[in-house]
Design a protein around this motif. Structure first.
Motif, PDB file in Angstrom:
ATOM      1  N   SER A 335      16.666  15.422  -5.324  1.00  0.00           N
ATOM      2  CA  SER A 335      17.247  16.286  -6.349  1.00  0.00           C
ATOM      3  C   SER A 335      16.542  17.639  -6.434  1.00  0.00           C
ATOM      4  O   SER A 335      17.039  18.564  -7.079  1.00  0.00           O
ATOM      5  CB  SER A 335      17.159  15.609  -7.720  1.00  0.00           C
ATOM      6  OG  SER A 335      15.796  15.459  -8.127  1.00  0.00           O
ATOM      7  N   GLY A 336      15.354  17.751  -5.803  1.00  0.00           N
ATOM      8  CA  GLY A 336      14.548  18.961  -5.897  1.00  0.00           C
ATOM      9  C   GLY A 336      13.382  18.820  -6.848  1.00  0.00           C
ATOM     10  O   GLY A 336      12.482  19.656  -6.863  1.00  0.00           O
ATOM     11  N   VAL A 337      13.365  17.766  -7.656  1.00  0.00           N
ATOM     12  CA  VAL A 337      12.258  17.516  -8.573  1.00  0.00           C
ATOM     13  C   VAL A 337      11.059  16.980  -7.795  1.00  0.00           C
ATOM     14  O   VAL A 337      11.223  16.211  -6.841  1.00  0.00           O
ATOM     15  CB  VAL A 337      12.678  16.507  -9.658  1.00  0.00           C
ATOM     16  CG1 VAL A 337      11.484  16.051 -10.483  1.00  0.00           C
ATOM     17  CG2 VAL A 337      13.733  17.132 -10.569  1.00  0.00           C
ATOM     18  N   TYR A 338       9.853  17.394  -8.192  1.00  0.00           N
ATOM     19  CA  TYR A 338       8.644  16.882  -7.558  1.00  0.00           C
ATOM     20  C   TYR A 338       7.639  16.499  -8.643  1.00  0.00           C
ATOM     21  O   TYR A 338       7.705  16.984  -9.776  1.00  0.00           O
ATOM     22  CB  TYR A 338       8.017  17.927  -6.627  1.00  0.00           C
ATOM     23  CG  TYR A 338       7.399  19.089  -7.370  1.00  0.00           C
ATOM     24  CD1 TYR A 338       6.073  19.054  -7.793  1.00  0.00           C
ATOM     25  CD2 TYR A 338       8.159  20.216  -7.680  1.00  0.00           C
ATOM     26  CE1 TYR A 338       5.518  20.102  -8.508  1.00  0.00           C
ATOM     27  CE2 TYR A 338       7.617  21.273  -8.390  1.00  0.00           C
ATOM     28  CZ  TYR A 338       6.295  21.216  -8.795  1.00  0.00           C
ATOM     29  OH  TYR A 338       5.753  22.248  -9.510  1.00  0.00           O
ATOM     30  N   PHE A 339       6.690  15.643  -8.290  1.00  0.00           N
ATOM     31  CA  PHE A 339       5.590  15.318  -9.201  1.00  0.00           C
ATOM     32  C   PHE A 339       4.421  14.771  -8.408  1.00  0.00           C
ATOM     33  O   PHE A 339       4.567  14.307  -7.272  1.00  0.00           O
ATOM     34  CB  PHE A 339       6.035  14.309 -10.275  1.00  0.00           C
ATOM     35  CG  PHE A 339       6.181  12.898  -9.772  1.00  0.00           C
ATOM     36  CD1 PHE A 339       5.106  12.010  -9.811  1.00  0.00           C
ATOM     37  CD2 PHE A 339       7.392  12.450  -9.257  1.00  0.00           C
ATOM     38  CE1 PHE A 339       5.238  10.701  -9.346  1.00  0.00           C
ATOM     39  CE2 PHE A 339       7.535  11.149  -8.792  1.00  0.00           C
ATOM     40  CZ  PHE A 339       6.452  10.273  -8.835  1.00  0.00           C
ATOM     41  N   ARG A 340       3.257  14.814  -9.017  1.00  0.00           N
ATOM     42  CA  ARG A 340       2.047  14.186  -8.469  1.00  0.00           C
ATOM     43  C   ARG A 340       1.138  13.763  -9.612  1.00  0.00           C
ATOM     44  O   ARG A 340       1.301  14.209 -10.752  1.00  0.00           O
ATOM     45  CB  ARG A 340       1.298  15.146  -7.546  1.00  0.00           C
ATOM     46  CG  ARG A 340       0.630  16.326  -8.250  1.00  0.00           C
ATOM     47  CD  ARG A 340      -0.428  16.927  -7.344  1.00  0.00           C
ATOM     48  NE  ARG A 340      -1.060  18.135  -7.851  1.00  0.00           N
ATOM     49  CZ  ARG A 340      -2.082  18.170  -8.697  1.00  0.00           C
ATOM     50  NH1 ARG A 340      -2.557  17.034  -9.203  1.00  0.00           N
ATOM     51  NH2 ARG A 340      -2.627  19.315  -9.064  1.00  0.00           N
ATOM     52  N   ARG A 341       0.202  12.883  -9.315  1.00  0.00           N
ATOM     53  CA  ARG A 341      -0.794  12.493 -10.309  1.00  0.00           C
ATOM     54  C   ARG A 341      -1.726  13.656 -10.620  1.00  0.00           C
ATOM     55  O   ARG A 341      -1.963  14.531  -9.792  1.00  0.00           O
ATOM     56  CB  ARG A 341      -1.646  11.338  -9.786  1.00  0.00           C
ATOM     57  CG  ARG A 341      -1.023   9.979  -9.843  1.00  0.00           C
ATOM     58  CD  ARG A 341      -2.075   8.902  -9.556  1.00  0.00           C
ATOM     59  NE  ARG A 341      -2.722   9.097  -8.255  1.00  0.00           N
ATOM     60  CZ  ARG A 341      -3.949   9.590  -8.101  1.00  0.00           C
ATOM     61  NH1 ARG A 341      -4.666   9.936  -9.145  1.00  0.00           N
ATOM     62  NH2 ARG A 341      -4.467   9.728  -6.897  1.00  0.00           N
ATOM     63  N   GLU A 342      -2.286  13.654 -11.808  1.00  0.00           N
ATOM     64  CA  GLU A 342      -3.307  14.621 -12.201  1.00  0.00           C
ATOM     65  C   GLU A 342      -4.449  13.852 -12.843  1.00  0.00           C
ATOM     66  O   GLU A 342      -4.355  13.389 -13.983  1.00  0.00           O
ATOM     67  CB  GLU A 342      -2.728  15.648 -13.186  1.00  0.00           C
ATOM     68  CG  GLU A 342      -3.741  16.614 -13.779  1.00  0.00           C
ATOM     69  CD  GLU A 342      -4.380  17.538 -12.755  1.00  0.00           C
ATOM     70  OE1 GLU A 342      -5.259  18.324 -13.139  1.00  0.00           O
ATOM     71  OE2 GLU A 342      -4.003  17.496 -11.562  1.00  0.00           O
ATOM     72  N   GLY A 343      -5.512  13.659 -12.093  1.00  0.00           N
ATOM     73  CA  GLY A 343      -6.658  12.925 -12.606  1.00  0.00           C
ATOM     74  C   GLY A 343      -6.428  11.420 -12.625  1.00  0.00           C
ATOM     75  O   GLY A 343      -5.567  10.893 -11.915  1.00  0.00           O
ATOM     76  N   LEU A 344      -7.190  10.728 -13.464  1.00  0.00           N
ATOM     77  CA  LEU A 344      -7.185   9.263 -13.465  1.00  0.00           C
ATOM     78  C   LEU A 344      -6.604   8.662 -14.739  1.00  0.00           C
ATOM     79  O   LEU A 344      -6.615   7.444 -14.900  1.00  0.00           O
ATOM     80  CB  LEU A 344      -8.626   8.751 -13.286  1.00  0.00           C
ATOM     81  CG  LEU A 344      -9.365   9.247 -12.040  1.00  0.00           C
ATOM     82  CD1 LEU A 344     -10.810   8.737 -12.044  1.00  0.00           C
ATOM     83  CD2 LEU A 344      -8.643   8.814 -10.775  1.00  0.00           C
ATOM     84  N   GLY A 345      -6.095   9.489 -15.631  1.00  0.00           N
ATOM     85  CA  GLY A 345      -5.667   8.975 -16.932  1.00  0.00           C
ATOM     86  C   GLY A 345      -4.168   8.883 -17.114  1.00  0.00           C
ATOM     87  O   GLY A 345      -3.675   9.167 -18.213  1.00  0.00           O
ATOM     88  N   ASN A 346      -3.437   8.498 -16.059  1.00  0.00           N
ATOM     89  CA  ASN A 346      -1.979   8.368 -16.130  1.00  0.00           C
ATOM     90  C   ASN A 346      -1.299   9.666 -16.577  1.00  0.00           C
ATOM     91  O   ASN A 346      -0.361   9.662 -17.359  1.00  0.00           O
ATOM     92  CB  ASN A 346      -1.575   7.227 -17.064  1.00  0.00           C
ATOM     93  CG  ASN A 346      -1.987   5.872 -16.531  1.00  0.00           C
ATOM     94  OD1 ASN A 346      -2.916   5.261 -17.033  1.00  0.00           O
ATOM     95  ND2 ASN A 346      -1.292   5.410 -15.497  1.00  0.00           N
ATOM     96  N   LYS A 347      -1.832  10.765 -16.035  1.00  0.00           N
ATOM     97  CA  LYS A 347      -1.205  12.066 -16.264  1.00  0.00           C
ATOM     98  C   LYS A 347      -0.590  12.556 -14.957  1.00  0.00           C
ATOM     99  O   LYS A 347      -1.075  12.222 -13.873  1.00  0.00           O
ATOM    100  CB  LYS A 347      -2.220  13.083 -16.793  1.00  0.00           C
ATOM    101  CG  LYS A 347      -2.727  12.742 -18.192  1.00  0.00           C
ATOM    102  CD  LYS A 347      -3.668  13.814 -18.712  1.00  0.00           C
ATOM    103  CE  LYS A 347      -4.131  13.476 -20.118  1.00  0.00           C
ATOM    104  NZ  LYS A 347      -5.032  14.527 -20.671  1.00  0.00           N
ATOM    105  N   TYR A 348       0.448  13.384 -15.092  1.00  0.00           N
ATOM    106  CA  TYR A 348       1.218  13.819 -13.926  1.00  0.00           C
ATOM    107  C   TYR A 348       1.634  15.272 -14.096  1.00  0.00           C
ATOM    108  O   TYR A 348       1.877  15.744 -15.214  1.00  0.00           O
ATOM    109  CB  TYR A 348       2.459  12.935 -13.742  1.00  0.00           C
ATOM    110  CG  TYR A 348       2.132  11.474 -13.693  1.00  0.00           C
ATOM    111  CD1 TYR A 348       1.904  10.817 -12.491  1.00  0.00           C
ATOM    112  CD2 TYR A 348       2.005  10.737 -14.884  1.00  0.00           C
ATOM    113  CE1 TYR A 348       1.570   9.472 -12.465  1.00  0.00           C
ATOM    114  CE2 TYR A 348       1.668   9.393 -14.859  1.00  0.00           C
ATOM    115  CZ  TYR A 348       1.454   8.765 -13.646  1.00  0.00           C
ATOM    116  OH  TYR A 348       1.108   7.429 -13.624  1.00  0.00           O
ATOM    117  N   LEU A 349       1.707  15.973 -12.962  1.00  0.00           N
ATOM    118  CA  LEU A 349       2.230  17.341 -12.915  1.00  0.00           C
ATOM    119  C   LEU A 349       3.549  17.331 -12.181  1.00  0.00           C
ATOM    120  O   LEU A 349       3.737  16.570 -11.222  1.00  0.00           O
ATOM    121  CB  LEU A 349       1.272  18.258 -12.161  1.00  0.00           C
ATOM    122  CG  LEU A 349      -0.074  18.624 -12.776  1.00  0.00           C
ATOM    123  CD1 LEU A 349      -0.844  19.508 -11.795  1.00  0.00           C
ATOM    124  CD2 LEU A 349       0.113  19.342 -14.088  1.00  0.00           C
ATOM    125  N   GLY A 350       4.465  18.202 -12.579  1.00  0.00           N
ATOM    126  CA  GLY A 350       5.717  18.276 -11.847  1.00  0.00           C
ATOM    127  C   GLY A 350       6.633  19.367 -12.344  1.00  0.00           C
ATOM    128  O   GLY A 350       6.315  20.108 -13.277  1.00  0.00           O
TER     129      GLY A 350
END
Length: 475
Positions: A335-350
């Motif tokens: 769809s064009g959406v992306y994401f990745r993890r950020e650190g170790l606390g179940n946070k994500y960037l996208g």
């Protein structure tokens, strides 16, 4: 083809003559451009000037070599990216480098892009061999080699297969995965609509852009570079008129100095220069125009503009306790959406890039939170059901140095401004390729041609010739 051959022949003849004949002073100046807006409206053309003393090497009067000419004269670099480090921390808040998600991948469709990122991955992995400073602690880029995972529909599967074939030929370690294999390795993914996936096994992931930027800045300071801030207001150049074999009259220009208005002062600092490298990121098009690029009749080489402009992109940070674990790669959905993890606390960037007709106003860095609700979250939650319960914690906006012609980098000389070079227009993948691009520009400046990676498809001349360097893997 004849037109192209004539021009390239002309260019090769100019490189050695124009750059090796002017004698110069003893100050090396680097002018580094603004990475973002200062208040409302459009930004100043440049915001940082760097100086250090240079003791020129002796040479004979009849010497005209490119390398000796450069050793004798100042160099000027206008940069808003990591090709040249920038000023104090308070001025980084809008720079593209530190606002990016810090990804690096080899999953491109063009061999040149793959080669650039392969070198950059090696550079990042061995960063302290390149940027170590005596008595300073080693750099920790926090490189996370979790890979990129691209998803493709039935319609895009053949293209993905071809791309992976090229990637493997260039030495990248990438595997193809069926929906069944995908579910087995990443059970949190909904594979509906996915026909094929490609997964980077080595040298892909993400790192800390701020650390890289500070490492480069620390290194050049250890070599004697001093930083001060100012705004580029004018280029001073000389002109020569000539006629091509086909009868077209062209004007060749050579920049001799740039005028810089210093902060908190009405004074202007003239900076003499032998070489101008336009690496001003999203503002490269404006810098080029200030130097006279595109100031000619439409359809002519002299009237060809640098098609790089600022495009605003949003990055969202969210928390999701039940989200993907530590094995999660950077996922690029069909769809064009992306994401990745950020650190170790179940946070994500996208995030995702907007459609062409929905491009946000680049006149500010305000975040559109409705964009996440309407364009990002629905496909995100569809692909990763756990994200249905996510909570956005914060968001920011940054700029792509967007090449409107073909969304690929512009590297190398300008054909008519004989001492201006480009390192810009990467449309989102400039940070990860910056080490290799810096090397490519250095090769062109010192040797007159690309040596390690042939980046001829990324030359400025393609805009005049209408030859696009099409990249299928753009995020």
């Amino acid at each position: 083809m004849l037109r192209r051959t004539l021009w390239l022949g002309l260019r090769r003849g100019l490189l050695g003559r124009e750059l090796g004949t002017r004698r110069g002073g003893s100050t090396l100046g680097k002018v580094e451009g603004s990475g973002g807006y200062h208040g409302s409206g459009m930004p100043p053309m440049s915001s940082h000037v760097t100086f250090r003393t240079w003791d020129p090497w002796p040479r004979s009067e009849d010497s005209g070599s490119l390398e000796e000419g450069i050793s004798y004269l100042p160099e000027l670099v206008q940069s808003g990216q990591v090709y040249g480090s920038r000023g104090c921390p308070s001025q980084y808040s809008q720079a593209s480098t530190v606002l990016s998600v810090g990804g690096i991948r080899q999953q491109f469709s063009l061999p040149e892009n793959i080669q650039l990122s392969l070198f950059s991955a090696e550079f990042l992995r061995n960063i302290n061999e390149y940027l170590a400073v005596v008595d300073d602690p080693p750099l920790d880029l926090q490189f996370n080699p979790s890979g990129y995972l691209f998803l493709a529909s039935e319609k895009g599967a053949a293209t993905m297969e071809n791309n992976v074939k090229v990637q493997r030929q260039e030495g990248a370690k990438v595997c193809l995965m069926s929906p069944e294999q995908l579910r087995k390795k990443f059970p949190w993914i909904n594979t509906e609509g996915v026909a094929l996936a490609s997964y980077g096994l080595e040298n892909e992931g993400w790192f800390d852009p701020w650390c890289l930027l500070q490492g480069l800045r620390r290194k050049v300071q250890s070599m004697g570079v001093l930083f001060c801030q100012g705004e580029v207001t004018r280029f001073v150049s000389s002109s020569t008129h000539m006629e091509t074999i086909s009868g077209e009259e062209v004007t060749l220009k050579r920049i001799h100095e740039v005028q810089v208005k210093m902060d908190c002062s009405q004074e202007y600092q003239p900076v003499e220069c032998a070489i101008v490298v336009n690496a001003a990121g999203a503002w490269s098009g404006q810098i080029a125009e200030l130097a006279g690029v595109g100031k000619g009749l439409p359809g002519t080489l002299q009237g060809t503009k640098l098609p790089v402009e600022p495009r605003k992109r949003y990055v969202y940070l969210w928390h999701c306790p039940q989200g993907p674990g530590l094995e999660a790669p950077l996922v690029a959905d069909l769809s064009g959406v992306y994401f990745r993890r950020e650190g170790l606390g179940n946070k994500y960037l996208g995030g995702c890039s907007p459609a062409e007709e929905e491009e946000p106003d680049p006149g500010n860095l305000e975040v559109d939170h409705d964009f996440f609700q309407e364009k990002v979250w629905p496909p995100l939650a569809w692909r990763v059901p756990a994200f249905e319960t996510l909570k956005v914690q914060r968001a920011w906006a940054g700029y792509y140095d967007y090449n409107t012609f073909d969304q690929n980098g512009v590297v190398g000389p300008h054909p008519l401004i004989v001492n201006m070079y480009f390192a810009t227009g990467f449309s989102g993948h400039g940070l990860q390729q910056a080490p290799a691009v810096g090397r490519a520009v250095a090769e062109m400046v010192l040797e007159g041609h690309f040596q390690t990676i042939n980046l001829s498809p990324f030359l400025f001349t393609r805009f005049y010739l209408g030859e696009k360097a099409l990249e299928h893997c753009i995020l």
